[in-house]
Structure formats: C-alpha cells, structure tokens
Write a protein that holds these residues in place. Sequence first.
Motif, PDB file in Angstrom:
ATOM      1  N   SER A 190       4.181  12.313  23.517  1.00  0.00           N
ATOM      2  CA  SER A 190       3.092  11.341  23.641  1.00  0.00           C
ATOM      3  C   SER A 190       2.173  11.660  24.809  1.00  0.00           C
ATOM      4  CB  SER A 190       3.664   9.923  23.803  1.00  0.00           C
ATOM      5  OG  SER A 190       4.480   9.575  22.711  1.00  0.00           O
ATOM      6  N   SER A 241      -1.412  19.563  20.377  1.00  0.00           N
ATOM      7  CA  SER A 241      -0.888  19.291  19.038  1.00  0.00           C
ATOM      8  C   SER A 241       0.189  20.292  18.646  1.00  0.00           C
ATOM      9  CB  SER A 241      -2.025  19.328  18.008  1.00  0.00           C
ATOM     10  OG  SER A 241      -2.928  18.268  18.221  1.00  0.00           O
ATOM     11  N   VAL A 244       3.404  19.086  20.277  1.00  0.00           N
ATOM     12  CA  VAL A 244       3.936  17.926  19.558  1.00  0.00           C
ATOM     13  C   VAL A 244       4.573  18.355  18.239  1.00  0.00           C
ATOM     14  CG1 VAL A 244       3.340  15.746  18.427  1.00  0.00           C
ATOM     15  CG2 VAL A 244       2.303  16.346  20.636  1.00  0.00           C
ATOM     16  N   GLU A 245       3.919  19.259  17.545  1.00  0.00           N
ATOM     17  CA  GLU A 245       4.450  19.746  16.264  1.00  0.00           C
ATOM     18  C   GLU A 245       5.803  20.415  16.447  1.00  0.00           C
ATOM     19  OE1 GLU A 245       1.468  22.313  14.694  1.00  0.00           O
ATOM     20  OE2 GLU A 245       0.048  20.677  14.281  1.00  0.00           O
ATOM     21  N   LEU A 248       8.481  17.712  17.181  1.00  0.00           N
ATOM     22  CA  LEU A 248       8.811  16.974  15.964  1.00  0.00           C
ATOM     23  C   LEU A 248       9.581  17.852  14.977  1.00  0.00           C
ATOM     24  CD1 LEU A 248       5.484  14.998  15.390  1.00  0.00           C
ATOM     25  CD2 LEU A 248       7.653  14.104  16.277  1.00  0.00           C
ATOM     26  N   PHE A 259      10.248  14.237  10.523  1.00  0.00           N
ATOM     27  CA  PHE A 259       9.347  13.454  11.377  1.00  0.00           C
ATOM     28  C   PHE A 259       8.000  14.161  11.413  1.00  0.00           C
ATOM     29  CE2 PHE A 259      13.616  12.998  13.434  1.00  0.00           C
ATOM     30  CZ  PHE A 259      13.856  11.685  13.041  1.00  0.00           C
ATOM     31  N   LYS A 260       6.996  13.551  10.824  1.00  0.00           N
ATOM     32  CA  LYS A 260       5.660  14.127  10.821  1.00  0.00           C
ATOM     33  C   LYS A 260       4.812  13.620  11.980  1.00  0.00           C
ATOM     34  CE  LYS A 260       6.240  16.421   6.967  1.00  0.00           C
ATOM     35  NZ  LYS A 260       6.339  17.897   6.984  1.00  0.00           N
ATOM     36  N   THR A 261       5.176  12.459  12.511  1.00  0.00           N
ATOM     37  CA  THR A 261       4.402  11.850  13.594  1.00  0.00           C
ATOM     38  C   THR A 261       5.341  11.307  14.669  1.00  0.00           C
ATOM     39  OG1 THR A 261       4.399   9.628  12.628  1.00  0.00           O
ATOM     40  CG2 THR A 261       2.634  11.136  11.941  1.00  0.00           C
ATOM     41  N   VAL A 262       4.771  11.068  15.851  1.00  0.00           N
ATOM     42  CA  VAL A 262       5.543  10.448  16.927  1.00  0.00           C
ATOM     43  C   VAL A 262       5.980   9.041  16.512  1.00  0.00           C
ATOM     44  CG1 VAL A 262       5.496   9.700  19.336  1.00  0.00           C
ATOM     45  CG2 VAL A 262       4.301  11.789  18.660  1.00  0.00           C
ATOM     46  N   GLN A 263       5.142   8.358  15.743  1.00  0.00           N
ATOM     47  CA  GLN A 263       5.473   7.003  15.302  1.00  0.00           C
ATOM     48  C   GLN A 263       6.728   7.001  14.424  1.00  0.00           C
ATOM     49  OE1 GLN A 263       2.391   8.359  15.212  1.00  0.00           O
ATOM     50  NE2 GLN A 263       1.497   7.130  16.880  1.00  0.00           N
ATOM     51  N   GLU A 264       6.863   8.011  13.572  1.00  0.00           N
ATOM     52  CA  GLU A 264       8.061   8.115  12.740  1.00  0.00           C
ATOM     53  C   GLU A 264       9.295   8.368  13.595  1.00  0.00           C
ATOM     54  OE1 GLU A 264       7.442  11.085   9.770  1.00  0.00           O
ATOM     55  OE2 GLU A 264       5.958   9.908   8.656  1.00  0.00           O
TER      56      GLU A 264
END
Length: 285
Positions: A190, A241, A244-245, A248, A259-264
């Motif tokens: 994040s 990005s 982050v990728e 994840l 997990f495709k996103t931090v939210q997931e």
Amino acid sequence: MLYPELFKQLEAVRWDMDKDIPWDQFDAAKLSDEQAQTIKMNAITEWAALPATEMFLRDNRDDSDFSAFMSIWFFEEQKHSLVLMEYLRRFRPDLAPTEEELHEVRFEFDPAPALETLMLHFCGEIRLNHWYRRAAEWHTEPVIKHIYTTLSQDEARHGGAYLRYMKRAIAKFGNEAKAAFAKVGVLMASARRTAQALHPTNLHVSKAHYPRDTVQSRLPNPQWLEHWLSEQIQFDAAWESKVVERILHNMSLLMERSFKTVQELNRFRKEIAATLPPAPTYQGA
C-alpha cells in the motif's frame, strides 16, 4: 532444515568481487557527482544489514535453521556495502563512507514478532530488487550499472529464500502465520497511500532512539532516499505497481488463493484474523 540446501544454491551463483565486476570498464566521464553521492548513501544503507542480523538472531533464538541462514544473508548483504565502497575507493575516494558514518546506522532494534518481521523483510527484498533495477537504468557509468544489476539479482534470490521460510512457517503455525504475513503484506503493498517509502530501512524500529530510529534518519543526508526515488531514479507509479504485483503474486502462491488487488488480500487478512483466538487481555490486581 532449509539452510543446507539454501547454502548450496546460493553458493553456486555467488559472484566474486574481483573477477565478476568489470572494474576495467570504468568511464569517468559517465559518472556525475550527483550519482556518486547516491552510491555513498546506498553503501551506508546496506551496512544496516549488521543491526538487522543482530535483530534476527535475537528474535529467532528458537529457530537454529533460520539463524544459520542468516550467515548467508548477512555475508551477501555486507558484500553489497563493500562493493559499493570499493567502487568509491577506486574512483571517488573523497566520497568513501567513514567508519563513523557506517557505525551510525548500527543501533538496537526493538523486539518484534518474528513472523511479521520475516514478511517485512521478504517485501523489502522485492522492493530493493526493483529499486536497484531502476538504479541500474538511471546510472550512466558502465561499472556501477553492472554492480546495481548484480545486487538486484542477489535481492531477488534472498526474497526467494525468505519465501521458503514463510512456507515452512505456514506448515508449522497455520493461520497464525497466514495472518501475520497477510497483515504485513497489505501494509507493504500500500505504498502509494503513504508519504514514505515502505522499506525496512525507512521504518521506525526503536522507541528509545526516536525520532532518529530509522536507518535512513541516521544517514549523512536523511532526506536522501525520497529524493533518490522521486527525482533521480524516478521510481514512479508504474514501477511501484511492479512491486505490488510481485507481492500479490507471491502471496497468492503462499496462501494458495488468487489476490489481484490489495483489497482482496486485506479481505483475506480479515477472514484469517477471525479464525484466531482473541489476544489475551491483562487482568489487573
């Protein structure tokens, strides 16, 4: 034990500072004073593997396998500092760090949960791999470009070794380990929401030394890192990005769930946290 296998794997690809660095290709016209200053700051930052190793050994006294692996990690990370200092010694001796400047980043870190610290440093290796790849592109002098590429490859291998210990932790501790890794993973993925670079050397680690309780705050130029990232190597949103990728992707492999996103990942963190017993509360007299 993972240590014997990791030792063999990392020994097989270990580079030699005299033979594998093309010192004879140095081109003085392609090294600016600005670039040389950043090499000094990175050399001092890498020296902080010393207090980090002391922290790891203290907080993992019950884990001799991981503690033995620290002998590899510590050796290779200190060599990163050494090769950057050797570069300066050969080509810009006026900027070589002093022993006092190096010693300034050696201070005691507060005890922290071993699982969370493991995940923090795993993410730190991913981030540093990308920082150094970008640094290799930004630099114009051939030898330092080669050095930063070499260091980035080391950091990627270290991340892979930490991942092995994380898999072992999940097998041993189950949801407790998953919760710790997911918690730190959400934080470290994040970075776009924070004002500071999310790397272990830029996080507060000692209440007794606050506010000078980050490695970066104890450098000759405490503001160097943010300037290096934003104005010099230009570690922009596209590069962030990529970090982050990778976090994840590895969390997906580790948790056997996509997990495709931090939210997931954050939703997963909450699910796992709900399965754990509540933390004990202090009962006063």
